[in-house]
Design an enzyme around this catalytic site. Structure first.
Site, PDB file in Angstrom:
ATOM      1  N   ASP A  76     -12.245   1.570   4.170  1.00 53.83           N
ATOM      2  CA  ASP A  76     -12.810   2.289   5.323  1.00 53.83           C
ATOM      3  C   ASP A  76     -13.822   3.301   4.794  1.00 53.83           C
ATOM      4  O   ASP A  76     -13.547   4.501   4.752  1.00 53.83           O
ATOM      5  CB  ASP A  76     -11.685   3.000   6.090  1.00 53.83           C
ATOM      6  CG  ASP A  76     -10.635   2.018   6.573  1.00 53.83           C
ATOM      7  OD1 ASP A  76     -10.910   1.308   7.553  1.00 53.83           O
ATOM      8  OD2 ASP A  76      -9.554   1.955   5.959  1.00 53.83           O
ATOM      9  N   GLU A 110       0.879  -1.179   0.000  1.00 50.42           N
ATOM     10  CA  GLU A 110       0.000   0.000   0.000  1.00 50.42           C
ATOM     11  C   GLU A 110       0.917   1.229   0.000  1.00 50.42           C
ATOM     12  O   GLU A 110       0.934   1.988  -0.963  1.00 50.42           O
ATOM     13  CB  GLU A 110      -0.922  -0.023   1.227  1.00 50.42           C
ATOM     14  CG  GLU A 110      -1.903   1.147   1.283  1.00 50.42           C
ATOM     15  CD  GLU A 110      -2.737   1.162   2.574  1.00 50.42           C
ATOM     16  OE1 GLU A 110      -2.330   0.527   3.569  1.00 50.42           O
ATOM     17  OE2 GLU A 110      -3.793   1.847   2.578  1.00 50.42           O
TER      18      GLU A 110
HETATM   19  N1  ADE Z   1      -6.476  -0.031   8.850  1.00 50.17           N
HETATM   20  C1  ADE Z   1      -7.639   0.372   8.345  1.00 50.17           C
HETATM   21  N2  ADE Z   1      -7.493   0.717   7.059  1.00 50.17           N
HETATM   22  C2  ADE Z   1      -6.203   0.483   6.734  1.00 50.17           C
HETATM   23  C3  ADE Z   1      -5.435   0.632   5.564  1.00 50.17           C
HETATM   24  N3  ADE Z   1      -5.955   1.087   4.415  1.00 50.17           N
HETATM   25  N4  ADE Z   1      -4.124   0.325   5.617  1.00 50.17           N
HETATM   26  C4  ADE Z   1      -3.581  -0.116   6.746  1.00 50.17           C
HETATM   27  N5  ADE Z   1      -4.259  -0.267   7.879  1.00 50.17           N
HETATM   28  C5  ADE Z   1      -5.565   0.025   7.881  1.00 50.17           C
HETATM   29 ZN    ZN Z   2      -7.291  -1.939   4.622  1.00 51.77          ZN
END
Ligand code: ADE
Ligand code: ZN
Length: 326
Positions: A278, A199
């Site tokens: 999220d 990410e």
């Molecule tokens: N916790 C909640 N969303 C997240 C994300 N996108 N990356 C890492 N940890 C997370």
């Molecule tokens: Zn996540």
């Protein structure tokens, strides 16, 4: 538009959703009131205005603070059911949802309260909405492996409630190798394995998630695209990636949705799925991710259908259940 109606109509599974990240500001205020917990905002509008992030850590700080209003079994049930109502409206038929037990147990909320509340919400979703689901226990990677092991021990009496484990929170500085032993222990307990990888972290972290954690599914995976040998490995393994376009944009993983790697991932033959991550923080649930990505990069109906099918194929449903749904 026609394409948006087409997206709405696609049956889908959601495989990358943090239930704490589905806490809408309205419910945050209601729970703050119900539990007499102070929150550092005057209004729902002020909460939304604070959701302006320049990286993952910016978001995590506010996301963990928001979770402070969650205290009782009922809170977790209400949180989960509210998510499933929105998911059902997007024609999500199955969801495998993450929760971060350490965010709650470290505040003194018992593990069992969290799990029993979430399971109650999931049971209601099945009964009232026809949406099936699985629960994934996610370890916070900014904490130690010993703390992850302690969490796995707490999970033992509730093991039948979980389909897998995950790894989330601050990625850079916390490589998968830090959790090699606890992932092996989780696998030995019969759990499936997921990890957030690539990410913000480099391709090396993605290699570690594959080679050291032996993951069954990869969350995000964006930065894999920097390493052609890694892409070949992901394709050869048939690894499913749970990609989250609106999250990537809000957390500045991509500067512009037009530059999102999904089209290139599909061209290379990666099994991509689209997910909301999220949704209360990033501006939309799963269909909004399909819609905005399609509008930005120009996806075809065939590509959208493929990703929706990938979401069932890449789920942890058994083969018979998958065959019924794809
Ligand atoms: N916790 C909640 N969303 C997240 C994300 N996108 N990356 C890492 N940890 C997370
Ligand atoms: Zn996540």
């Amino acid at each position: 538009t026609d394409l948006n109606a087409f997206i709405d109509g696609l049956p889908k599974a959601e495989l990358h959703l943090h239930i704490e990240g589905s806490l809408e500001p309205e419910l945050m205020f209601a729970l703050a009131e119900r539990n007499k917990v102070a929150i550092p905002f005057d209004s729902v509008e002020a909460v939304r205005a604070a959701y302006d992030f320049s990286n993952l850590q910016d978001f995590l700080d506010i996301y963990y603070a928001g979770a402070n209003v969650l205290l009782t079994r009922q809170d977790f049930e209400d949180l989960a059911f509210a998510y499933f109502q929105r998911a059902a409206a997007d024609n999500v038929r199955h969801a495998e949802i993450f929760f971060d037990p350490q965010t709650h147990t470290d505040r003194g909320v018992p593990f069992g309260v969290v799990v029993e509340g979430l399971i109650a919400g999931m049971d209601r979703a099945k009964a009232e909405l026809g949406v099936t689901s699985g629960l994934i226990l996610s370890f916070l990677r900014h904490l130690s492996e010993d703390e992850a092991f302690a969490t796995l021990e707490m999970a033992r009496p509730y093991l039948h409630h979980f389909v897998g484990v995950g790894l989330d929170s601050s990625e850079v500085g916390h490589p998968p190798s830090k959790f090699q032993r606890v992932f092996a222990a989780a696998q030995a307990m019969g759990l499936k394995l997921c990890a957030h990888a690539g990410e913000e972290g480099p391709p090396e972290y993605v290699w570690e998630a594959l080679d050291l954690l032996h993951i069954d599914r990869m969350d995000h995976g964006n930065r894999s695209m920097e390493d052609p040998a890694l892409v070949r490995r992901i394709v050869a393994e048939g690894m499913t990636l749970t990609v989250c376009p609106l999250s990537n944009h809000k957390l500045c993983v991509v500067d512009d949705l037009k530059d999102h790697p999904v089209p290139e991932m599909l061209r290379q033959g990666i099994r991509v799925t689209l997910n909301s991550d999220d949704p209360a923080y990033f501006g939309g649930y799963v269909n909004e991710n399909y819609r905005q990505l399609a509008a930005a990069v120009g996806l075809t109906r065939e590509q959208l259908t493929l990703m929706a099918r990938n979401s069932f194929a890449g789920s942890f449903l058994d083969d018979a259940a998958k065959a019924e749904r794809i």
